[in-house]
Design an enzyme around this catalytic site. Structure first.
Site, PDB file in Angstrom:
ATOM      1  CB  THR A 134      -0.891  -0.004   1.261  1.00  0.00           C
ATOM      2  OG1 THR A 134      -1.510   1.270   1.414  1.00  0.00           O
ATOM      3  CG2 THR A 134      -0.087  -0.281   2.531  1.00  0.00           C
ATOM      4  CG  ASP A 135      -1.149   4.970  -0.979  1.00  0.00           C
ATOM      5  OD1 ASP A 135      -1.683   4.354  -0.029  1.00  0.00           O
ATOM      6  OD2 ASP A 135      -1.765   5.815  -1.669  1.00  0.00           O
ATOM      7  CD  GLU A 136      -3.386   3.564   4.468  1.00  0.00           C
ATOM      8  OE1 GLU A 136      -3.160   3.481   5.685  1.00  0.00           O
ATOM      9  OE2 GLU A 136      -4.532   3.552   3.993  1.00  0.00           O
ATOM     10  CE1 TYR A 160      -3.394  -2.657   5.609  1.00  0.00           C
ATOM     11  CE2 TYR A 160      -3.239  -0.307   5.106  1.00  0.00           C
ATOM     12  CZ  TYR A 160      -3.316  -1.625   4.684  1.00  0.00           C
ATOM     13  OH  TYR A 160      -3.306  -1.911   3.332  1.00  0.00           O
ATOM     14  CE  LYS A 164       0.056  -4.638   2.908  1.00  0.00           C
ATOM     15  NZ  LYS A 164      -0.354  -5.964   2.346  1.00  0.00           N
TER      16      LYS A 164
HETATM   17  P1  NAD Z   1      -9.709  -7.332   2.009  1.00  0.00           P
HETATM   18  O1  NAD Z   1      -9.748  -7.048   3.482  1.00  0.00           O
HETATM   19  O2  NAD Z   1     -10.925  -7.043   1.198  1.00  0.00           O
HETATM   20  O3  NAD Z   1      -9.338  -8.862   1.777  1.00  0.00           O
HETATM   21  C1  NAD Z   1      -8.331  -9.511   2.484  1.00  0.00           C
HETATM   22  C2  NAD Z   1      -8.467 -11.016   2.255  1.00  0.00           C
HETATM   23  O4  NAD Z   1      -7.414 -11.675   2.975  1.00  0.00           O
HETATM   24  C3  NAD Z   1      -9.782 -11.591   2.778  1.00  0.00           C
HETATM   25  O5  NAD Z   1     -10.339 -12.463   1.824  1.00  0.00           O
HETATM   26  C4  NAD Z   1      -9.369 -12.367   4.034  1.00  0.00           C
HETATM   27  O6  NAD Z   1     -10.202 -13.478   4.310  1.00  0.00           O
HETATM   28  C5  NAD Z   1      -7.960 -12.787   3.671  1.00  0.00           C
HETATM   29  N1  NAD Z   1      -7.132 -13.039   4.866  1.00  0.00           N
HETATM   30  C6  NAD Z   1      -6.980 -12.229   5.955  1.00  0.00           C
HETATM   31  N2  NAD Z   1      -6.163 -12.811   6.856  1.00  0.00           N
HETATM   32  C7  NAD Z   1      -5.765 -13.988   6.310  1.00  0.00           C
HETATM   33  C8  NAD Z   1      -4.901 -15.025   6.747  1.00  0.00           C
HETATM   34  N3  NAD Z   1      -4.281 -14.974   7.939  1.00  0.00           N
HETATM   35  N4  NAD Z   1      -4.699 -16.088   5.945  1.00  0.00           N
HETATM   36  C9  NAD Z   1      -5.323 -16.165   4.730  1.00  0.00           C
HETATM   37  N5  NAD Z   1      -6.168 -15.227   4.272  1.00  0.00           N
HETATM   38  C10 NAD Z   1      -6.383 -14.144   5.057  1.00  0.00           C
HETATM   39  O7  NAD Z   1      -8.449  -6.544   1.470  1.00  0.00           O
HETATM   40  P2  NAD Z   1      -8.232  -5.762   0.084  1.00  0.00           P
HETATM   41  O8  NAD Z   1      -8.729  -4.384   0.241  1.00  0.00           O
HETATM   42  O9  NAD Z   1      -8.700  -6.615  -1.024  1.00  0.00           O
HETATM   43  O10 NAD Z   1      -6.634  -5.687   0.060  1.00  0.00           O
HETATM   44  C11 NAD Z   1      -5.861  -6.751  -0.472  1.00  0.00           C
HETATM   45  C12 NAD Z   1      -4.398  -6.415  -0.363  1.00  0.00           C
HETATM   46  O11 NAD Z   1      -4.132  -5.214  -1.071  1.00  0.00           O
HETATM   47  C13 NAD Z   1      -3.922  -6.160   1.077  1.00  0.00           C
HETATM   48  O12 NAD Z   1      -2.634  -6.709   1.203  1.00  0.00           O
HETATM   49  C14 NAD Z   1      -3.898  -4.644   1.187  1.00  0.00           C
HETATM   50  O13 NAD Z   1      -2.915  -4.246   2.125  1.00  0.00           O
HETATM   51  C15 NAD Z   1      -3.513  -4.256  -0.227  1.00  0.00           C
HETATM   52  N6  NAD Z   1      -3.984  -2.934  -0.665  1.00  0.00           N
HETATM   53  C16 NAD Z   1      -5.298  -2.587  -0.559  1.00  0.00           C
HETATM   54  C17 NAD Z   1      -5.735  -1.351  -1.049  1.00  0.00           C
HETATM   55  C18 NAD Z   1      -7.188  -0.943  -0.976  1.00  0.00           C
HETATM   56  O14 NAD Z   1      -7.495   0.205  -1.314  1.00  0.00           O
HETATM   57  N7  NAD Z   1      -8.104  -1.803  -0.587  1.00  0.00           N
HETATM   58  C19 NAD Z   1      -4.811  -0.479  -1.631  1.00  0.00           C
HETATM   59  C20 NAD Z   1      -3.460  -0.862  -1.702  1.00  0.00           C
HETATM   60  C21 NAD Z   1      -3.057  -2.102  -1.237  1.00  0.00           C
HETATM   61  O1  DAU Z   2      -4.164   3.977   0.467  1.00  0.00           O
HETATM   62  C1  DAU Z   2      -4.378   2.601   0.344  1.00  0.00           C
HETATM   63  C2  DAU Z   2      -5.236   2.118   1.495  1.00  0.00           C
HETATM   64  O2  DAU Z   2      -6.564   2.591   1.254  1.00  0.00           O
HETATM   65  C3  DAU Z   2      -5.233   0.610   1.660  1.00  0.00           C
HETATM   66  O3  DAU Z   2      -3.942   0.175   1.960  1.00  0.00           O
HETATM   67  C4  DAU Z   2      -6.207   0.183   2.768  1.00  0.00           C
HETATM   68  O4  DAU Z   2      -6.262  -1.225   2.844  1.00  0.00           O
HETATM   69  C5  DAU Z   2      -7.584   0.730   2.428  1.00  0.00           C
HETATM   70  O5  DAU Z   2      -8.493   0.426   3.472  1.00  0.00           O
HETATM   71  C6  DAU Z   2      -7.529   2.249   2.212  1.00  0.00           C
HETATM   72  O6  DAU Z   2      -7.255   2.939   3.459  1.00  0.00           O
HETATM   73  P1  DAU Z   2      -8.011   4.282   3.882  1.00  0.00           P
HETATM   74  O7  DAU Z   2      -7.945   4.417   5.346  1.00  0.00           O
HETATM   75  O8  DAU Z   2      -7.569   5.421   3.053  1.00  0.00           O
HETATM   76  O9  DAU Z   2      -9.518   3.889   3.395  1.00  0.00           O
HETATM   77  P2  DAU Z   2     -10.940   4.126   4.086  1.00  0.00           P
HETATM   78  O10 DAU Z   2     -11.977   3.737   3.078  1.00  0.00           O
HETATM   79  O11 DAU Z   2     -11.028   3.533   5.452  1.00  0.00           O
HETATM   80  O12 DAU Z   2     -10.984   5.728   4.264  1.00  0.00           O
HETATM   81  C7  DAU Z   2     -10.836   6.612   3.164  1.00  0.00           C
HETATM   82  C8  DAU Z   2     -10.831   8.029   3.729  1.00  0.00           C
HETATM   83  O13 DAU Z   2     -12.143   8.332   4.240  1.00  0.00           O
HETATM   84  C9  DAU Z   2      -9.893   8.230   4.906  1.00  0.00           C
HETATM   85  O14 DAU Z   2      -9.333   9.533   4.852  1.00  0.00           O
HETATM   86  C10 DAU Z   2     -10.781   8.109   6.133  1.00  0.00           C
HETATM   87  C11 DAU Z   2     -12.111   8.642   5.639  1.00  0.00           C
HETATM   88  N1  DAU Z   2     -13.318   8.017   6.251  1.00  0.00           N
HETATM   89  C12 DAU Z   2     -13.427   6.669   6.231  1.00  0.00           C
HETATM   90  C13 DAU Z   2     -14.527   6.041   6.774  1.00  0.00           C
HETATM   91  C14 DAU Z   2     -14.641   4.529   6.770  1.00  0.00           C
HETATM   92  C15 DAU Z   2     -14.320   8.824   6.782  1.00  0.00           C
HETATM   93  O15 DAU Z   2     -14.232  10.066   6.765  1.00  0.00           O
HETATM   94  N2  DAU Z   2     -15.419   8.204   7.318  1.00  0.00           N
HETATM   95  C16 DAU Z   2     -15.558   6.842   7.351  1.00  0.00           C
HETATM   96  O16 DAU Z   2     -16.582   6.335   7.875  1.00  0.00           O
END
Ligand code: NAD
Ligand code: DAU
Length: 353
Positions: A134-136, A160, A164
């Site tokens: 992630t970019d975080e 988190y 990562k």
């Molecule tokens: P998600 O939470 O939707 O899915 C995560 C999956 O991992 C789920 O299916 C869960 O059951 C599985 N999992 C969790 N713990 C596990 C374990 N111990 N063993 C096996 N499986 C397990 O997550 P996502 O949003 O699809 O993100 C996927 C990946 O991409 C993550 O590594 C996250 O850090 C990265 N990522 C997400 C975003 C985003 O915006 N969602 C952006 C950048 C990177």
């Molecule tokens: O940047 C990549 C990341 O983006 C991934 O690595 C994470 O897995 C993914 O969850 C996401 O993280 P964020 O914290 O940015 O996503 P989230 O949807 O939780 O929140 C987006 C923005 O909105 C953040 O600034 C927090 C704000 N927010 C979020 C929620 C859930 C609110 O203001 N209210 C809310 O209820």
């Protein structure tokens, strides 16, 4: 390379399910093994359309289970791993950091060590461990126009992002120490179908539909860089096949939005699709206490990926948001199952347990 066997971890989650679908459809000669523990975020309903395909296998397993990972990689002669399994929600990490350290750090290490054990024996040639991050990990930007680049120093703030960052370091350490062929990518915020409705976009679409308050953290000034999930999946496919070993690639949409502005677009789009008058739901916006340690701004420079591998996002944001809003409004049953917890019965009935 034909006839590859690839493990995709976290394939029942949001991004993972799009990656599994893309690989199963695009590579009939590959064997795609989806390894997922099915936590609250894992939902096999996301993969109903491909679950009976001959090149697909689902394995319910925890990546922290070293013996299970070792046996699977060995027995299936796995030559590629695309690692997405993780705990992914920042708010949950603030409440329960241990679970994040366990899965994201120790789980990644367990998978690396299992792959290393098998691949050192059979030879590194043709093997690939691709870690999705992630970019975080880069921390927070100010409002100064700067972007995260691949060289940006790691500076994670939430449990988190700290977990990562740690997993990214382990992956690179396995390359530098043992010669494992690894790649790491750091992506910005994804949006699109099948995202668990704890994340901003699906949560708010559902709340607008039912006219529930929209809890905006702080003043809604924080900025995120949004990318349509299928564009991320396409990048993963390209990088898995064409990316250079030991490299890092940033993936992002050059698409920065202040939360409050994005939320206004969501309200407008949901109201338009539902035929409600413009402005009907603006009063749902409710400012609440800020997230602890809330990073101000994320923005990715993905020009390396464009210049080296030719990848670009394919969707304009307005198009992607309307598509996403329509998907959630059209798939109320999916959302209901997820919010009620019924989706977890799907696995039991599908696999007759
Ligand atoms: P998600 O939470 O939707 O899915 C995560 C999956 O991992 C789920 O299916 C869960 O059951 C599985 N999992 C969790 N713990 C596990 C374990 N111990 N063993 C096996 N499986 C397990 O997550 P996502 O949003 O699809 O993100 C996927 C990946 O991409 C993550 O590594 C996250 O850090 C990265 N990522 C997400 C975003 C985003 O915006 N969602 C952006 C950048 C990177
Ligand atoms: O940047 C990549 C990341 O983006 C991934 O690595 C994470 O897995 C993914 O969850 C996401 O993280 P964020 O914290 O940015 O996503 P989230 O949807 O939780 O929140 C987006 C923005 O909105 C953040 O600034 C927090 C704000 N927010 C979020 C929620 C859930 C609110 O203001 N209210 C809310 O209820």
């Amino acid at each position: 390379m034909a006839n590859r066997t690839i493990i995709i971890t976290g394939g029942a989650g949001f991004i993972g399910s799009h990656v599994v679908r893309l690989f199963v459809n695009k590579y009939p000669d590959y064997r795609i093994i989806n390894v997922d523990k099915l936590t609250y975020a894992g939902n096999l309903e996301n993969l109903k359309d491909i679950e009976n395909r001959p090149n697909y296998r689902f394995v319910k397993a925890d990546i922290c289970d070293f013996d299970a990972m070792l046996a699977l990689i060995k027995d299936e002669k796995v030559d590629g791993i695309i690692h997405l399994a993780a705990e992914s929600h920042v708010d949950r990490s603030i409440k329960d950091p241990f679970t994040f350290a366990r899965t994201n750090v120790l789980g990644t290490l367990s998978l690396l060590q299992a792959a290393r054990t098998c691949w050192e024996e059979s030879g590194w040639e043709g093997k690939r461990f691709y870690h999705i991050s992630t970019d975080e990990v880069y921390g927070a930007l100010q409002f100064d126009g700067k972007l995260f680049r691949e060289e940006t120093k790691y500076d994670p703030h939430s449990p988190y992002s700290a977990s990562k960052a740690s997993s990214d370091h382990f992956v690179r350490a396995f390359h530098d120490t043992y010669g494992m062929p690894t790649i790491v990518t750091n992506c910005s915020n994804n949006y699109g179908p099948y995202q668990f409705p704890e994340k901003l976009i699906p949560l708010f679409i559902n709340n607008i539909r039912y006219r529930k308050p929209l809890p905006v953290y702080g003043k809604g000034e924080n900025v995120r860089d949004w990318l349509y999930v299928e564009d991320h999946a396409r990048a993963i496919d390209l990088i898995f096949h064409k990316g250079k070993i030991a490299e890092t690639y940033n993936i992002g949409g050059f698409n920065e939005w202040k939360n409050i502005d994005l939320i206004k677009v969501l309200i407008k789009t949901v109201d338009k699709v539902l035929g409600r008058p413009e402005g009907a739901d603006d009063d749902l916006i409710t400012f609440v206490q800020d997230r602890a340690g809330h990073d101000l701004r994320y923005a990715i420079d993905s020009s390396k990926l464009k210049s080296e591998l030719g990848w670009e996002p394919s969707l304009q944001f307005e198009e992607g948001i309307e598509k996403t809003v329509r998907w959630y409004l059209d798939n109320q049953e999916w959302l209901d199952n997820v919010t009620s917890g019924d989706y977890q019965n799907y696995y039991k009935s599908m696999y007759k347990l």
